[in-house]
Design a protein around this motif. Structure first.
Motif, short mmCIF file in Angstrom:
data_model
loop_
_atom_site.label_atom_id
_atom_site.label_comp_id
_atom_site.label_asym_id
_atom_site.label_seq_id
_atom_site.Cartn_x
_atom_site.Cartn_y
_atom_site.Cartn_z
N LYS A 1 0.88 -1.19 0.00
CA LYS A 1 0.00 0.00 0.00
C LYS A 1 0.90 1.22 0.00
O LYS A 1 1.68 1.42 0.93
CB LYS A 1 -0.84 0.08 1.29
CG LYS A 1 -1.96 -0.90 1.45
CD LYS A 1 -2.66 -0.67 2.80
CE LYS A 1 -3.26 -1.95 3.32
NZ LYS A 1 -2.29 -2.89 3.94
N LEU B 1 -4.05 5.89 -3.61
CA LEU B 1 -3.42 4.72 -2.98
C LEU B 1 -3.03 3.75 -4.09
O LEU B 1 -3.89 3.32 -4.87
CB LEU B 1 -4.38 4.06 -2.00
CG LEU B 1 -3.80 2.93 -1.15
CD1 LEU B 1 -2.75 3.45 -0.18
CD2 LEU B 1 -4.91 2.21 -0.37
N CYS C 1 -3.44 -2.15 -2.62
CA CYS C 1 -4.19 -2.14 -1.36
C CYS C 1 -4.20 -3.58 -0.86
O CYS C 1 -5.22 -4.25 -0.86
CB CYS C 1 -5.59 -1.61 -1.61
SG CYS C 1 -6.54 -1.38 -0.11
#
Ligand SMILES: [Zn+2]
Length: 480
Positions: A32, A43, A46
């Motif tokens: 991340k 981002l 993840c």
């Protein structure tokens, strides 16, 4: 966008672009990377933390920033250690789109549902057996939460530039790791200036069956490079020779070959080699059980997404000799009932089943049945994280704890490390040598400490680039 700057975070204290390492820093899993620019948050990946209990515990802890303050998620590839935290992120308030290449999107449809299903099954099993640390045992997320997450996906082109916002645009390039996998060239525009950040994602290997080689990079101001095998190369031996050796020996003993396999990539590569070996009559025609509904579905995706296929595979497909990913006698077992029936097979056979690190899934039942049998073989074909069942076998464990039981290890344990989907040290250096100018800063990520340090030493001595090994949750400024 002044309002967005008021978000309560220590990471967003000014207009300068920043990157924060929220996973895969000092370890392999949990990828991340939070990129901030112009008051917006992107981002990149993840992922779920996997492996040791201490790492998995992080999946239950809140992120250091509110998920609702993240504007977009961008994915390098579909592996759970890069995507498996998404349902948790969405459940905790992330409301934006998730960008991925078409094949990565389709793989995530399979992998996230499966991951949620495993979370639910494990919680249920733990509550039945009473060995959970949570009372009552809870799944990290549910299938329903995974379904909601999948509605957030938006496909981006396989190889063209894509504009996310005035601050961010991205161009994916072939990474050769699994279907759809990409290294990402992210361009950040801030105050009229551009910053180019390259995310290696997971890099694959050169000259492998099915997928194209990793595409060479050319330039980056900042580089994040994976380091999974930063300290070593894969053995040079031939995969077909080793496979044939192990299969022939096990068949002679009357045993089964159990292959804990990653459903994505490894299973398809194995099927490709098994078919070749059968065609060349180098192994007997044994029944092959692909005991993973997901692997079966993924194989279908591998065949459909021709944009990722290399030339050799394209020629095999068009050569008129049938499906290059299918052996003579294959049993695709989808139901639990069919899976259990494989326990009754007493003649030599090959069982390919997930998970690849022996951290869950149907392979556990096969191992409970076959590990105590000295005629059988367990073949490890990929990276085994610290704390996983696969790592325990690799290190010569005499017993393996499966569903709360100590199962004796009498089967032969072999490793075919060449089947790894990760670039070895020299392949990482080969990819890095594509850069025509040194990145201003190279961040080494996605590796255990030994691998990270070894790759840093190699990069500094070979290229003389500045290299940093970021710590978990550390933030860095990105300057134009
Ligand atoms: Zn991966």
């Amino acid at each position: 966008m002044v309002a967005s700057l008021k978000r309560d975070s220590p990471y967003n204290s000014g207009l300068m672009a920043k990157i924060t390492f929220l996973g895969a820093a000092g370890t392999v899993t949990g990828s991340k990377y939070l990129v901030e620019a112009g008051g917006k948050r992107l981002l990149v990946d993840c992922g779920l933390f996997e492996g040791s209990k201490a790492l998995r515990q992080r999946n239950w802890e809140a992120l250091p920033i509110p998920p609702s303050s993240i504007d977009w998620v961008l994915l390098t590839h579909a592996h759970i250690d890069h995507t498996g935290y998404l349902p948790r992120l969405v459940a905790a308030g992330f409301a934006g789109p998730i960008y991925a290449t078409p094949a990565t999107h389709e793989l995530c449809m399979l992998l996230l549902r499966d991951s949620a299903h495993l979370q639910e099954e494990d919680a249920l099993y733990a509550s039945k057996k009473g060995y959970s640390t949570h009372t009552p045992p809870l799944p990290l997320y549910t299938v329903a939460e995974a379904e909601t997450t999948l509605t957030r996906f938006r496909e981006i082109p396989r190889a063209d530039a894509f504009t996310i916002s005035p601050q961010f645009s991205v161009r994916p390039h072939d990474a050769g790791h699994i279907l759809g996998s990409s290294w990402l060239e992210l361009t950040i525009t801030e105050n009229g200036k551009q910053i180019r950040v390259v995310f290696s994602g997971d890099l694959g290997r050169y000259d492998q069956p099915i997928l194209k080689d990793p595409e060479a990079p050319s330039r980056a101001d900042y580089l994040l490079c994976e380091s999974t095998y930063g300290d070593r190369d894969h053995p040079a031996g031939s995969v077909p020779d080793e496979l044939a050796g192990v299969i022939n020996q096990t068949a002679k003993r009357g045993g089964a070959v159990v292959i804990p396999s990653f459903a994505v990539g490894r299973t398809q590569t194995l099927m490709y080699y098994l078919r070749k070996l059968e065609q060349q009559q180098r192994i007997p025609r044994l029944p092959v059980y692909v005991d993973s509904p997901m692997a079966i579905n993924v194989t279908d995706l591998y065949e459909r997404h021709t944009e990722d296929h290399d030339l050799e595979f394209t020629r095999d497909e068009q050569g008129g000799k049938g499906d290059p990913l299918n052996v003579h006698e294959v049993h695709m077992t989808r139901t639990v009932e069919e899976s259990k029936q494989i326990n009754d097979v007493v003649s030599p056979c090959i069982i390919i089943s997930a998970s690849g690190m022996i951290s869950g899934g149907r392979v556990l039942h096969h191992l409970a049945r076959r590990l105590p049998d000295s005629r059988s073989t367990v073949m490890l074909v990929g990276y085994q994280a610290q704390g996983s069942g696969g790592r325990a076998l690799q290190e010569g464990a005499k017993f393996l704890r499966i569903h709360g039981q100590e199962v004796p290890v009498r089967a032969q344990v072999v490793e075919i490390a060449q089947l790894s989907a990760h670039a070895g040290k020299s392949e990482l250096l080969r990819w890095l040598s594509g850069f025509q100018a040194p990145p201003r800063q190279t961040f080494l990520i996605h590796g255990e400490p030994v691998a990270l340090n070894a790759l840093r030493d190699a990069v500094t001595s070979q290229f003389h680039w500045p290299v940093t090994i970021p710590a978990y949750q550390q933030t860095f400024d990105l300057n134009p």
